[in-house]
Write an enzyme that holds these catalytic residues in place. Structure first.
Site, PDB file in Angstrom:
ATOM      1  CG  ASP A  69      -1.862   1.169   1.225  1.00  0.00           C
ATOM      2  OD1 ASP A  69      -2.885   1.088   0.513  1.00  0.00           O
ATOM      3  OD2 ASP A  69      -1.587   2.166   1.917  1.00  0.00           O
ATOM      4  CE1 TYR A  74       0.213   7.660   3.173  1.00  0.00           C
ATOM      5  CE2 TYR A  74       0.826   5.510   2.305  1.00  0.00           C
ATOM      6  CZ  TYR A  74      -0.098   6.343   2.914  1.00  0.00           C
ATOM      7  OH  TYR A  74      -1.329   5.849   3.271  1.00  0.00           O
ATOM      8  CE  LYS A 102      -3.914   4.737   0.716  1.00  0.00           C
ATOM      9  NZ  LYS A 102      -2.500   4.277   0.697  1.00  0.00           N
ATOM     10  CG  HIS A 133      -4.852   9.682   0.717  1.00  0.00           C
ATOM     11  ND1 HIS A 133      -3.492   9.706   0.568  1.00  0.00           N
ATOM     12  CD2 HIS A 133      -5.061   9.114   1.935  1.00  0.00           C
ATOM     13  CE1 HIS A 133      -2.902   9.190   1.626  1.00  0.00           C
ATOM     14  NE2 HIS A 133      -3.835   8.821   2.482  1.00  0.00           N
TER      15      HIS A 133
END
Length: 339
Positions: A69, A74, A102, A133
């Site tokens: 994931d 990130y 996402k 997201h």
């Protein structure tokens, strides 16, 4: 990124160990509404440092993980992409992997551009799953700090426009499945009212302190698979991310993996507390994300298919619910729901 090449003998052993585990544990994937198989246990990459994430991905792949994931937010997808590229060169089969990313809040009006950049960063030709997201949209360039401080108004990109663009990604072969993350029931109902391709997944925070029963049951009634994140209610969140949340003091939360109910259940089944929590999620028919940089923990957390929690166990764990969310960005306003 640390070079963790397998070498030919080790690579063959990794493949053997992976296939033998699959044979022993039976079905380890949940079938999505579109027929695609999604592994029940995935490796999350949020807050994993760029200099650590590549080795983490490859170690997990060696152990048999096939679900990873990721997300633009990130800020580690380039390092993850290098790891994936190395795995393909070493003989791992891309078709066995399930890779998610996402769409971030500032890109709701740039869906195709965003997924193409993500594919470039991850060094992939397609994603298995692409998620919105959060429901909220903000102007391009807005930082999360600005969002939290109220320094930028919402962009108010119509969700219908964003979802239509997401559907276009499937039609163009850029992604296999589409879905959402952090969506409440009313927000899902909106998408379902006009979707030509319904969301396959809703990724949300679920753990015994936040069981989200109403949301989970709604999703499952609509054939939307729930992926649970922060499933182990990591102590990091309690101590670092959210130490001053007044609700924590009010309900006197203790670390989930040290809670008497969890520890007692783990001893009963001769399993770790983490394995018990992951099994609790699986028996609720949820896919789950966990993370660790320790090889032994990664291996343990995937080994949840050889035992069964009984009704008393499930009720005891459900009894820990206090509707406590760990991930509570100030700009995310969850519509009121009973859990």
């Amino acid at each position: 990124m640390t070079d963790v090449s397998l070498g030919e003998p080790a690579r063959k052993m990794a493949k053997y160990e992976s296939s033998s585990k699959e044979a022993k544990t039976g079905e380890t994937r949940q079938t999505l509404v579109n027929g695609k198989g999604m592994p029940y246990v995935g490796l999350g990459t949020w807050l994993t440092k760029p200099e650590e994430v590549g080795a983490n991905i490859i170690t997990a792949a060696r152990l048999g993980y096939r679900h990873f994931d990721c997300a633009e937010r990130y800020q580690n997808q380039r390092d993850i992409g290098k790891a994936f590229s190395q795995l393909w060169k070493e003989g791992f089969d891309r078709s066995e992997f399930f890779i998610t990313s996402k769409l971030w809040n500032t890109r709701h009006d740039k869906v195709e551009d965003s997924v193409k950049q993500t594919l470039k960063n991850l060094e992939l030709e397609y994603l298995d799953l692409y998620l919105i997201h959060f429901p909220e949209s903000f102007p391009a360039g807005a930082s999360e700090e600005d969002m939290a401080a109220g320094k930028c108004p919402p962009a108010n990109v119509p969700m219908k426009d964003t979802w239509t663009a997401m559907e276009g990604l499937v039609e163009k072969g850029l992604v296999k499945s589409i879905g959402v993350s952090n969506f409440a029931v009313c927000e899902l109902e909106e998408i379902l009212s006009y979707a030509k391709i319904p969301p396959a997944v809703n990724q949300v925070e679920v753990h015994p302190y936040n069981s989200s029963t109403a949301l989970v049951e709604f999703c499952q009634s609509k054939k939307i698979t729930v992926t649970a994140y922060s499933v182990l209610a990591n102590q990091f969140f309690l101590d670092e991310v959210d130490p001053n949340n007044p609700r924590r003091a009010e309900i006197k939360l203790s670390p989930l993996l040290q809670h008497d109910v969890v520890v007692k259940t783990a001893r009963k089944h001769k399993k770790t507390p983490a394995q018990v929590i992951l099994r609790w999620c699986m028996q609720r028919q949820m896919v789950m994300l966990q993370k660790s940089l320790r090889k032994e923990r990664l291996d343990e957390n995937r080994d949840i298919f050889d035992f069964q929690l009984d009704d008393d166990d499930m009720k005891a764990l459900a009894g820990l619910n206090c509707n406590y969310r760990l991930v509570t960005p100030s700009w995310r306003k969850w519509p009121g729901e009973k859990n």
